[in-house]
Scaffold this motif. Sequence first.
Motif, PDB file in Angstrom:
ATOM      1  N   THR A 152       0.807  -1.212   0.000  1.00 62.10           N
ATOM      2  CA  THR A 152       0.000   0.000   0.000  1.00 62.10           C
ATOM      3  C   THR A 152       0.844   1.269   0.000  1.00 62.10           C
ATOM      4  O   THR A 152       0.290   2.371   0.025  1.00 62.10           O
ATOM      5  CB  THR A 152      -0.943   0.025   1.206  1.00 62.10           C
ATOM      6  N   CYS A 153       2.160   1.131  -0.007  1.00 63.65           N
ATOM      7  CA  CYS A 153       3.038   2.301  -0.084  1.00 63.65           C
ATOM      8  C   CYS A 153       3.068   2.786  -1.529  1.00 63.65           C
ATOM      9  O   CYS A 153       3.529   2.076  -2.423  1.00 63.65           O
ATOM     10  CB  CYS A 153       4.444   1.948   0.388  1.00 63.65           C
ATOM     11  N   GLU A 154       2.569   3.980  -1.773  1.00 64.83           N
ATOM     12  CA  GLU A 154       2.391   4.480  -3.130  1.00 64.83           C
ATOM     13  C   GLU A 154       3.537   5.357  -3.610  1.00 64.83           C
ATOM     14  O   GLU A 154       3.580   5.738  -4.789  1.00 64.83           O
ATOM     15  CB  GLU A 154       1.070   5.235  -3.234  1.00 64.83           C
ATOM     16  N   ALA A 155       4.460   5.701  -2.723  1.00 65.31           N
ATOM     17  CA  ALA A 155       5.608   6.515  -3.112  1.00 65.31           C
ATOM     18  C   ALA A 155       6.674   6.368  -2.041  1.00 65.31           C
ATOM     19  O   ALA A 155       6.353   6.226  -0.851  1.00 65.31           O
ATOM     20  CB  ALA A 155       5.219   7.986  -3.265  1.00 65.31           C
ATOM     21  N   ALA A 156       7.932   6.406  -2.450  1.00 67.85           N
ATOM     22  CA  ALA A 156       9.023   6.283  -1.482  1.00 67.85           C
ATOM     23  C   ALA A 156      10.293   6.831  -2.095  1.00 67.85           C
ATOM     24  O   ALA A 156      10.423   6.915  -3.323  1.00 67.85           O
ATOM     25  CB  ALA A 156       9.228   4.823  -1.055  1.00 67.85           C
ATOM     26  N   ALA A 157      11.214   7.192  -1.224  1.00 69.61           N
ATOM     27  CA  ALA A 157      12.508   7.693  -1.697  1.00 69.61           C
ATOM     28  C   ALA A 157      13.574   7.416  -0.655  1.00 69.61           C
ATOM     29  O   ALA A 157      13.304   7.407   0.552  1.00 69.61           O
ATOM     30  CB  ALA A 157      12.442   9.193  -1.983  1.00 69.61           C
ATOM     31  N   LEU A 158      14.784   7.197  -1.152  1.00 66.09           N
ATOM     32  CA  LEU A 158      15.982   7.188  -0.324  1.00 66.09           C
ATOM     33  C   LEU A 158      16.890   8.279  -0.868  1.00 66.09           C
ATOM     34  O   LEU A 158      17.337   8.215  -2.017  1.00 66.09           O
ATOM     35  CB  LEU A 158      16.692   5.839  -0.386  1.00 66.09           C
ATOM     36  N   ILE A 159      17.123   9.289  -0.042  1.00 66.82           N
ATOM     37  CA  ILE A 159      18.070  10.356  -0.389  1.00 66.82           C
ATOM     38  C   ILE A 159      19.381   9.997   0.290  1.00 66.82           C
ATOM     39  O   ILE A 159      19.550  10.183   1.501  1.00 66.82           O
ATOM     40  CB  ILE A 159      17.561  11.733   0.079  1.00 66.82           C
ATOM     41  N   ASP A 160      20.289   9.439  -0.482  1.00 68.85           N
ATOM     42  CA  ASP A 160      21.554   8.952   0.058  1.00 68.85           C
ATOM     43  C   ASP A 160      22.613  10.033  -0.163  1.00 68.85           C
ATOM     44  O   ASP A 160      23.214  10.136  -1.237  1.00 68.85           O
ATOM     45  CB  ASP A 160      21.953   7.649  -0.645  1.00 68.85           C
ATOM     46  N   VAL A 161      22.820  10.850   0.867  1.00 67.12           N
ATOM     47  CA  VAL A 161      23.766  11.965   0.756  1.00 67.12           C
ATOM     48  C   VAL A 161      25.186  11.440   0.611  1.00 67.12           C
ATOM     49  O   VAL A 161      26.000  12.016  -0.130  1.00 67.12           O
ATOM     50  CB  VAL A 161      23.639  12.886   1.990  1.00 67.12           C
ATOM     51  N   ASP A 162      25.498  10.347   1.281  1.00 72.35           N
ATOM     52  CA  ASP A 162      26.850   9.796   1.217  1.00 72.35           C
ATOM     53  C   ASP A 162      27.206   9.368  -0.203  1.00 72.35           C
ATOM     54  O   ASP A 162      28.310   9.637  -0.693  1.00 72.35           O
ATOM     55  CB  ASP A 162      26.981   8.605   2.164  1.00 72.35           C
ATOM     56  N   ALA A 163      26.289   8.679  -0.867  1.00 71.77           N
ATOM     57  CA  ALA A 163      26.544   8.172  -2.220  1.00 71.77           C
ATOM     58  C   ALA A 163      26.103   9.151  -3.290  1.00 71.77           C
ATOM     59  O   ALA A 163      26.339   8.907  -4.476  1.00 71.77           O
ATOM     60  CB  ALA A 163      25.825   6.833  -2.424  1.00 71.77           C
ATOM     61  N   ARG A 164      25.459  10.269  -2.893  1.00 72.34           N
ATOM     62  CA  ARG A 164      24.859  11.221  -3.834  1.00 72.34           C
ATOM     63  C   ARG A 164      23.960  10.468  -4.830  1.00 72.34           C
ATOM     64  O   ARG A 164      24.131  10.540  -6.036  1.00 72.34           O
ATOM     65  CB  ARG A 164      25.935  12.028  -4.562  1.00 72.34           C
ATOM     66  N   GLU A 165      23.014   9.765  -4.250  1.00 75.57           N
ATOM     67  CA  GLU A 165      22.093   8.954  -5.051  1.00 75.57           C
ATOM     68  C   GLU A 165      20.671   9.163  -4.556  1.00 75.57           C
ATOM     69  O   GLU A 165      20.421   9.166  -3.351  1.00 75.57           O
ATOM     70  CB  GLU A 165      22.472   7.474  -4.964  1.00 75.57           C
ATOM     71  N   LEU A 166      19.751   9.336  -5.505  1.00 78.02           N
ATOM     72  CA  LEU A 166      18.328   9.407  -5.213  1.00 78.02           C
ATOM     73  C   LEU A 166      17.660   8.172  -5.801  1.00 78.02           C
ATOM     74  O   LEU A 166      17.687   7.950  -7.005  1.00 78.02           O
ATOM     75  CB  LEU A 166      17.701  10.666  -5.817  1.00 78.02           C
ATOM     76  N   LEU A 167      17.074   7.364  -4.936  1.00 76.42           N
ATOM     77  CA  LEU A 167      16.330   6.171  -5.327  1.00 76.42           C
ATOM     78  C   LEU A 167      14.873   6.442  -4.975  1.00 76.42           C
ATOM     79  O   LEU A 167      14.565   6.750  -3.820  1.00 76.42           O
ATOM     80  CB  LEU A 167      16.851   4.955  -4.562  1.00 76.42           C
ATOM     81  N   PHE A 168      13.964   6.315  -5.949  1.00 75.23           N
ATOM     82  CA  PHE A 168      12.585   6.701  -5.646  1.00 75.23           C
ATOM     83  C   PHE A 168      11.604   6.041  -6.598  1.00 75.23           C
ATOM     84  O   PHE A 168      11.967   5.501  -7.652  1.00 75.23           O
ATOM     85  CB  PHE A 168      12.421   8.223  -5.729  1.00 75.23           C
ATOM     86  N   PHE A 169      10.341   6.079  -6.218  1.00 68.15           N
ATOM     87  CA  PHE A 169       9.244   5.788  -7.132  1.00 68.15           C
ATOM     88  C   PHE A 169       8.024   6.569  -6.675  1.00 68.15           C
ATOM     89  O   PHE A 169       7.883   6.908  -5.499  1.00 68.15           O
ATOM     90  CB  PHE A 169       8.933   4.282  -7.195  1.00 68.15           C
TER      91      PHE A 169
END
Length: 325
Positions: free
Chosen positions: A60-77
Amino acid sequence: MGSRANVAIRRDGTWAHHGSNGLGYSLDAWLAPGPDPALAMFGSEAWPVWEPGQWQWESTCEAAALIDVDARELLFFVDIDATGRLALLEAYGRTWEGWTIRWAYNGLADVTDALGLDRSVLSRDPWDNTDLFKWHRPGPGEELILDRLITVGDVAYGLDRNAEDPWTVGPALLDQLGDLPRVEALPGMPRGGMHLDPDGRAAGVWSLGPVHHLTERFTERWPGWTLEFWEDRHAGQAARSGWRFPDPAAGVDDSIRQLAERVLDHWLPATPENRDAWPRSTRLDPFYGMRAAGLAFDGLQRIVDVLLGPGREPIVVADHAKTVL
């Protein structure tokens, strides 16, 4: 009805996460300005840190993100169509310059996997249902609002959002195809598809929505079958079935403009220029921490210019503000 979301932030080797039961539909507009505004917003008191084991229910999770400052990576949907997704990825590539942008094909589980968490932190629905329409079976007179496309050879069947993800049903799906509406021409771009080769016992899947570790769960659900997971690439289904899909890139210009307007609709009320409208005292922050980013009209103008990119008609923030504030 809610729109559930989780946002995790990893910095200096540690992580924390925040959640919402009703704000997932806004995540695209909150991430769009780039890392500094997003980190300021989600790091504010308006987004209290959840307990380490407290996550949304996976399905039921309709959106999520990981803001990884260490790796400078944005993972999301987020919950979005094919054209809107292309627009997001293009625009985020500019506002998140220097960061790696990745789509979470498995949904929230990709975020918890990236954090190195055990799968048990997520509540997961079993794939034990053999009915394609668990909750509502459309009647013969209902208009098909195409969401996913199933092809067997060059024969196509349409599914709306009432249907279960067809790959979760297993081979019992084959006996239900005759009850599905046949598609003679695509009314638009679906959000996912599945191609079946019953003779070769082979399947291919692409999807914009989360597939919840399809590649790991397929063998148990479809014994004796093989799977190709094409991520978001509908070309795999087109090649197997001979069907021609609309080009989702054709509407990207309009979609990027709509994204820029959504950003302004969300962020303009929290600008200093609108301070007279801010509540003097309230238990909840009606701006969800956006004020912590300190964005005024001039800052939003720079962000909108970057979001739109070169060659597109500009949006004057001060003019747009008159329609929002």
